[in-house]
Write an enzyme that holds these catalytic residues in place. Structure first.
Site, PDB file in Angstrom:
ATOM      1  N   ASP A  78      -0.454 -10.787   2.391  1.00  0.00           N
ATOM      2  CA  ASP A  78      -1.754 -10.551   1.772  1.00  0.00           C
ATOM      3  C   ASP A  78      -1.736  -9.216   1.046  1.00  0.00           C
ATOM      4  OD1 ASP A  78      -1.767  -8.883   4.041  1.00  0.00           O
ATOM      5  OD2 ASP A  78      -2.803 -10.432   5.191  1.00  0.00           O
ATOM      6  N   ASP A  80      -3.751  -5.729   0.336  1.00  0.00           N
ATOM      7  CA  ASP A  80      -4.841  -4.863   0.798  1.00  0.00           C
ATOM      8  C   ASP A  80      -5.029  -3.726  -0.198  1.00  0.00           C
ATOM      9  OD1 ASP A  80      -5.064  -6.400   3.085  1.00  0.00           O
ATOM     10  OD2 ASP A  80      -3.660  -5.156   4.220  1.00  0.00           O
ATOM     11  N   ASP A 159       0.291   3.833  10.237  1.00  0.00           N
ATOM     12  CA  ASP A 159       1.274   3.903  11.320  1.00  0.00           C
ATOM     13  C   ASP A 159       2.666   4.356  10.882  1.00  0.00           C
ATOM     14  OD1 ASP A 159       1.533   1.473  10.010  1.00  0.00           O
ATOM     15  OD2 ASP A 159       1.248   0.224  11.773  1.00  0.00           O
TER      16      ASP A 159
END
Ligand code: ATP
Ligand code: MG
Length: 464
Positions: A78, A80, A159
């Site tokens: 996907d 983002d 992260d």
């Protein structure tokens, strides 16, 4: 598509931006002619959203997994977007959008089945604490983080360096805040900031480390890897519903086998499947390990060939060894069928303390287990009825897996394979053979489970 030349292009870039790769102060800017991310590789809908945000005067970047995946020549799952526009402002720009999330608002822009997620830049943990809008609990876990920030701050709360690359729609450059390009090229997963602090804030990052290592074939950098063994127990504080979602991402994204091996290696599997982990540690002949590996391999193959996968099969298989253990115990107190039902409940009740299992799945999981014994009874009309059962296919596949893992089911899998491939005439022959075998068993004083029958003694005839 193959990015021939990515290595050399990124290498050139690295020699130019070597002075900038060590910290998060300013981004290394990789201009369009120095990276292979072309607009042809980006979803048209994501491009539309980026352009509209930009022409309304906002900053807009593609970020996270999509840029990483394009650089690695993988198809992104996907796209983002991160922006300095606030959720209400984004929502106003797109009629086809919805505001979602309670804790931190996001906007989903809908284009048919494709959803583009647009998030406002979030501040890093430290500046959040200053503003009092973020909070950690006693163990240092982030329980609230809802402060908007700059793009730099947004990058520092992500992260891994490979997940913190920002593709700018204004000049098609990539902004690299934490040596992400270098780490992607070296196939290294490196936590941004101090790994201990970042795991403390969100222990799920340990699972994410393993997931990306398994999916991308990256190695986990030493400092990122080292604290995992000590800190794994923090996962016990994570809500079971979130861990269920993580299990699906770990085991249903085409890299289940690698994920399983890495989870075991890093002592994380036991926080997802505690009882299975305990049995694996006592698994002398390796049956349980083989069963789980076979399940993972089977799931990976199905995903590669675009076949549907379901958590039902995965959970049925991972928990089966515990069900069998409970079943043996329960059979001492009750007949085999209710004992299996009881064993199923015990195994599931214990598992849901670690990972939630939505009811629609747990009912089906129990059906697969129940069918493991019912598939042995093939006499009369039973075989025909079983073949029509909505869970037959999954139960039959599971019989094959058990056999593949080395369990001796006396040819049960082959029998059902032949039955499904036979015409009506042959099916009848197979069933009548099963009838005869059943009759022979009965006359030998054994019931269908091979156990001695406890016939009630006949009442002696009495003269009237
Ligand atoms: P995938 O291809 O599996 O979706 P992804 O990198 O897109 O990989 P997501 O879970 O979709 O992963 O998250 C999108 C981005 O959000 C990540 O790339 C990362 O930058 C950031 N992110 C997600 N979860 C966390 C987390 N727990 N801690 C910090 N950053 C996170
Ligand atoms: Mg993603």
């Amino acid at each position: 598509m193959v990015f021939k030349g990515i290595k050399t292009r990124v290498k050139n870039l690295l020699s130019r931006s070597a002075s900038q790769d060590s910290d998060l102060n300013g981004p290394a800017v990789i201009t369009r002619d120095n990276h292979p991310v072309s607009r042809k590789l980006i979803s048209n809908n994501a491009l539309k959203v980026l352009y509209r945000l930009e022409s309304a005067g906002f900053q807009a970047y593609l970020v996270g997994g999509c840029i990483r995946d394009v650089l690695l020549d993988h198809k992104p799952k996907d796209f983002d977007i991160a922006t300095n526009a606030h959720p209400e402002q984004i929502h106003k720009l797109f009629r086809n959008s919805r505001l979602i999330g309670r804790r931190f608002k996001l906007v989903h822009v809908h284009f048919g089945r494709e959803i583009i997620e647009v998030a406002t830049f979030r501040a890093g943990h430290q500046s959040e604490q200053k503003s009092n809008k973020s909070a950690t609990n006693d163990s240092g876990m982030l329980v609230r983080d809802n402060v908007y920030g700059t793009v730099e701050e947004d990058a520092s709360r992500r992260d891994f360096t490979a997940n913190a690359l920002y593709y700018s729609i204004s000049d098609f450059s990539i902004h690299d805040y934490g040596q992400g390009m270098k780490d992607i090229q070296a196939k290294t997963l490196r936590m941004i900031g101090d790994p201990r602090v970042r795991y403390q804030e969100d222990p799920v990052r340990m699972l994410r480390a393993v997931r990306f290592a398994a999916k991308l074939g990256f190695s986990i950098e030493e400092k990122t890897k080292e604290p995992i063994a000590d800190m794994a127990s923090l996962l016990a504080n994570i809500p079971s519903a979130r861990l269920f979602d993580e299990v699906l991402k770990l085991f249903q994204s085409g890299h289940a086998e690698n994920s399983f091996n890495l989870l075991r290696e890093h002592g994380l599997f036991k926080f997802l499947f505690p009882e299975t982990d305990e049995l694996l540690n006592q698994d002398d002949d390796g049956y349980i390990e083989r069963l789980i590996q076979a399940t993972c391999r089977n799931t990976d193959i199905r995903i590669k060939s675009n076949k549907p996968v379901t958590p039902i099969f995965l959970f049925a298989s991972f928990l089966w060894p515990k069900v069998v253990q409970h079943w043996q115990e329960q059979k001492q107190f009750m007949p085999p069928i209710p004992a299996l039902t009881k064993a199923s409940h015990l195994a599931l009740d214990s598992q849901v303390k670690a990972t939630a299992i939505p009811r629609r799945f747990s009912t089906a999981i129990k059906e697969i287990w129940d069918l493991q014994t019912r598939l042995e009874r093939r006499n009369g009309r039973k075989a025909y009825q079983l073949a029509e059962h909505p869970r037959f296919r999954a139960a039959y596949d599971f019989v094959l897996l058990r056999e593949q893992a080395g369990e001796d089911l006396k040819g049960l899998g082959t029998w059902w394979t032949d039955f499904q491939n036979s015409d009506d005439h042959l099916k009848q022959k197979m069933v009548s053979r099963a009838n005869n075998q059943d009759r022979n068993k009965r006359s030998s004083g054994k019931n269908r489970n091979g156990q001695s029958r406890n016939r009630k003694p006949r009442k002696p005839k009495t003269d009237t």
